[in-house]
Enzyme design. Structure first.
Site, short mmCIF file in Angstrom:
data_model
loop_
_atom_site.label_atom_id
_atom_site.label_comp_id
_atom_site.label_asym_id
_atom_site.label_seq_id
_atom_site.Cartn_x
_atom_site.Cartn_y
_atom_site.Cartn_z
N PRO A 194 4.72 -11.79 19.03
CA PRO A 194 3.61 -12.76 19.16
C PRO A 194 4.11 -14.19 19.00
CG PRO A 194 3.00 -10.96 17.68
CD PRO A 194 4.47 -10.82 17.95
N LYS A 198 4.59 -16.07 25.98
CA LYS A 198 4.39 -15.23 27.18
C LYS A 198 3.25 -15.78 28.04
CE LYS A 198 3.79 -11.60 24.56
NZ LYS A 198 4.18 -12.13 23.24
N GLU A 415 12.24 -16.18 -11.49
CA GLU A 415 12.78 -16.80 -10.28
C GLU A 415 14.24 -17.17 -10.46
OE1 GLU A 415 11.05 -16.47 -7.74
OE2 GLU A 415 9.19 -15.97 -8.77
#
Length: 644
Positions: A194, A198, A415
């Site tokens: 996607p 196109k 983190e």
């Protein structure tokens, strides 16, 4: 909308007028009570009485008139009137006309039919179509004057443009091909993820060829009535024949082109009849010269084989994700409409956005322009593009979310664990940014930015990713103990487990099982796959797979634990930097990993009014110290996100 409202108001007024005309007519003159009428009869004041059912129209001797009504049946009234010499006139009761009777009896049926027609028109999109025009094609025709898109507006897919260039030449000069007996492909299937362009490429073909362009979605064919889909296909090709040479573009063709005879509908449903008609129209008994069908899908694997054979969709054009050069070209196309600062370099932005599609890059430029507008700037700079990239990749910041100091510290350790492991394991993508500001659904994010477009991954890279994914959980476990590990690593565990299982069952990275495929077919019913799932392995093999997956994860889990244990000082230092700055970039991570003094991030303002600058306002040079301790290179890989 205004025309429809006026029309319905006019209809309402006409209906009210008609009903009023059918109602009883109003009597002339005033109305009096029945007792007064009897008194005036007895006083010999009445000259004439016209009786119509219970209504009596009275004319007095002084020529005054009024109307009264008989409340109950009065048998003495007629004798009393004749005794007083009152002229009595009998009138027949009013009966509705034949037209009124027909209208009243048929009105409910007509009303129901009208309401049904109204709702059918609404379902068909209103407009000028009739209520029974279900079988008419919903394809919208765009003329050459309406299509302004050309190949200059399409960037990043040069190979795809070359594939379809000869279609343009054929539509411009069909005689040149026909003289040599050549036939242009009747159909072109554009395949790709996607957002890769196109639909834009199909519009560019029509814009370059200067021919009519019919566009329709695959879902526009089938609706609630049987036979509508096939009828719309026939009507669409009939319209195209009249406008030939032309292009028919069917977006998301997998909505009607899925493989027949599979799924819950068996082999006889409305979608399959629509597909059968499309197969006949594209290459059946009658030819469709001059009509080129272009279709787009991101699921070519579920399409019916008869649709893909030569003579229908002869050619498949792959429109993939752009490489770094393609991303640069796409960015330049979208940057034409944006006022840019002098520091903008599309090549740098392209290198920092691997995996972005054309739609993602368009969104990146738009988000950067919005950031500049919020800051009341006249041009868009690299700062806005960096903010836009972080927002798209990691999610929007949620600074309004309140976190306690303990939660922020736990997130910072989590983190930091991801970042340290990702930095020290081999073949891992570089650490781009670490933040403890909540973004999207995550409390914190460690983002790894690939140095280039990834085509494949080695076993070592995959195992490094598994180690990095467990870095956050291990940091919490080492600092707080097993009893206080949070649920923040749930997504990390899910991604790592799926990755390890794929390594064992699909990619042949297990010495015990060898290079064999053990993964079961994963096809959903609605995608045209079989309802039943075939089991390709025994229970013993499934048990061995589970053992191999667990062993793979445990090996990388223990390696990550050893790395963090050997670099506890860096873990604490990175936690402190995150608590102070909230977000650190690659330069700060370099300082931390080299055990140097951390320079402030770009644009950071110290709330206490001090910073790490000399008298000239430039940052001081970091102080070099010992290098971090790294383990011996082993087999290793890591996910892009380690979210808390």
């Amino acid at each position: 909308m205004a025309k429809n409202l006026i029309l319905w108001l006019v209809i309402a007024v006409v209906l009210m007028s008609v009903f009023q005309s059918f109602g009883p007519s109003e009597s002339n003159g005033r109305k009096v009570d029945y007792s007064t009428f009897l008194q005036e009869v007895n006083q010999d004041q009445v000259r004439e009485a016209r009786i119509n059912g219970r209504e009596i129209n009275v004319t007095k001797k002084d020529s005054n008139r009024y109307t009264t009504y008989i409340p109950i049946n009065d048998p003495k009234l007629l004798d009393n009137l004749l005794t007083k010499n009152v002229k009595v006139v009998g009138e027949p009761p009013e009966e509705p006309s034949l037209l009124a009777s027909i209208f009243i009896s048929w009105f409910p049926m007509l009303l129901l039919i009208g309401v049904w027609i109204f709702f059918m028109r609404q379902m068909q999109g209103g407009g000028g179509k009739g209520a029974m025009s279900f079988g008419k094609s919903k394809a919208r025709m765009l003329t050459e004057d309406q299509i302004k898109t050309t190949f200059a507006d399409v960037a990043g897919c040069d190979e795809a443009k070359e594939e379809v260039a000869e279609l343009v030449e054929y539509l411009r000069e069909p005689s040149r091909f026909q003289k040599l007996g050549g036939k242009i492909p009747k159909g072109v299937l554009m395949v790709g993820p996607p957002g890769t362009g196109k639909t834009l490429l199909a519009k560019a073909i029509a814009g370059e060829a200067k021919v009519p362009f019919f566009t329709i979605s695959g879902s526009d064919f089938v609706e609630m009535f049987v036979g509508v889909g096939a009828s719309r296909v026939r009507d669409m090709f009939e319209q195209a024949k009249k406008a030939a040479p032309c292009i028919i573009f069917i977006d998301e063709i997998d909505a009607v082109g899925r493989q027949r005879g599979a799924g819950l509908g068996g082999g006889h449903d409305e979608r399959e009849q629509t597909l059968n008609q499309m197969l006949v129209e594209m290459d059946g008994f009658e030819g469709n010269e001059g009509i080129i069908v272009i279709a787009a899908t991101n699921r070519p694997d579920v399409l019916d084989p008869a649709l893909l054979r030569p003579g229908r969709f002869d050619r498949q054009v792959v429109v993939g994700l752009p490489d770094v050069r393609g991303r640069e070209q796409i960015l330049k196309v979208h940057m034409r409409r944006v006022p840019l600062a002098t520091d903008i370099d599309a090549a740098i932005i392209a290198r920092g956005t691997p995996g972005f599609s054309g739609a993602d890059l368009a969104n990146l430029v738009n988000e950067a322009a919005l950031f500049a507008a919020r800051g009341n700037k006249r041009v868009v700079s690299m700062v806005e593009f960096e903010k836009a990239k972080d927002k798209i990749m990691m999610g929007a910041e949620r600074r309004s979310m309140v976190m306690t100091e303990a939660q922020k510290e736990s997130t910072a350790y989590h983190e930091a664990g991801h970042a340290i492991i990702g930095r020290l394991v081999p073949e891992h993508d570089p650490v781009h940014k670490v933040t403890i500001i909540p973004r999207g659904r995550a409390l914190g994010v460690t983002f790894f930015l690939p140095e280039g477009d990834a085509i494949s991954a080695s076993r070592q890279k995959l195992e490094s990713q598994i180690s990095t994914l467990y870095g956050g959980r291990l940091a919490e476990e080492i600092i707080y103990g097993v009893e206080h590990v949070s649920t923040g690593a749930s997504n990390d565990i899910k991604v790592a487990t799926n990755l390890a299982r794929n390594m064992v069952t699909q990619w042949g990275f297990s010495e015990k099982l060898g290079p064999l495929l053990y993964a079961e077919e994963e096809g959903e019913v609605f995608l045209g796959r079989s309802v039943a799932k075939a089991k390709h392995m025994s229970d013993e093999t499934a048990r061995i797979i589970d053992q191999e997956v667990k062993a793979l994860i445990e090996r990388n889990y223990n390696r990550a634990r050893q790395i963090l244990t050997d670099n506890m000082d860096i873990l604490h230092a990175m936690k402190d930097a995150l608590m102070k700055y909230e977000t650190i970039d690659a330069p700060q991570i370099d300082d931390l990993m080299a055990r140097r003094e951390v320079r402030p991030p770009a644009g950071w303002e110290d709330p206490n009014g001090t910073n790490n600058s000399d008298s000239n306002g430039t940052p001081q040079a970091p102080r070099p110290v010992d290098e971090p301790r790294t383990p011996n290179p082993g087999n290793t890989m890591s996910e892009q996100l380690g979210d808390k």
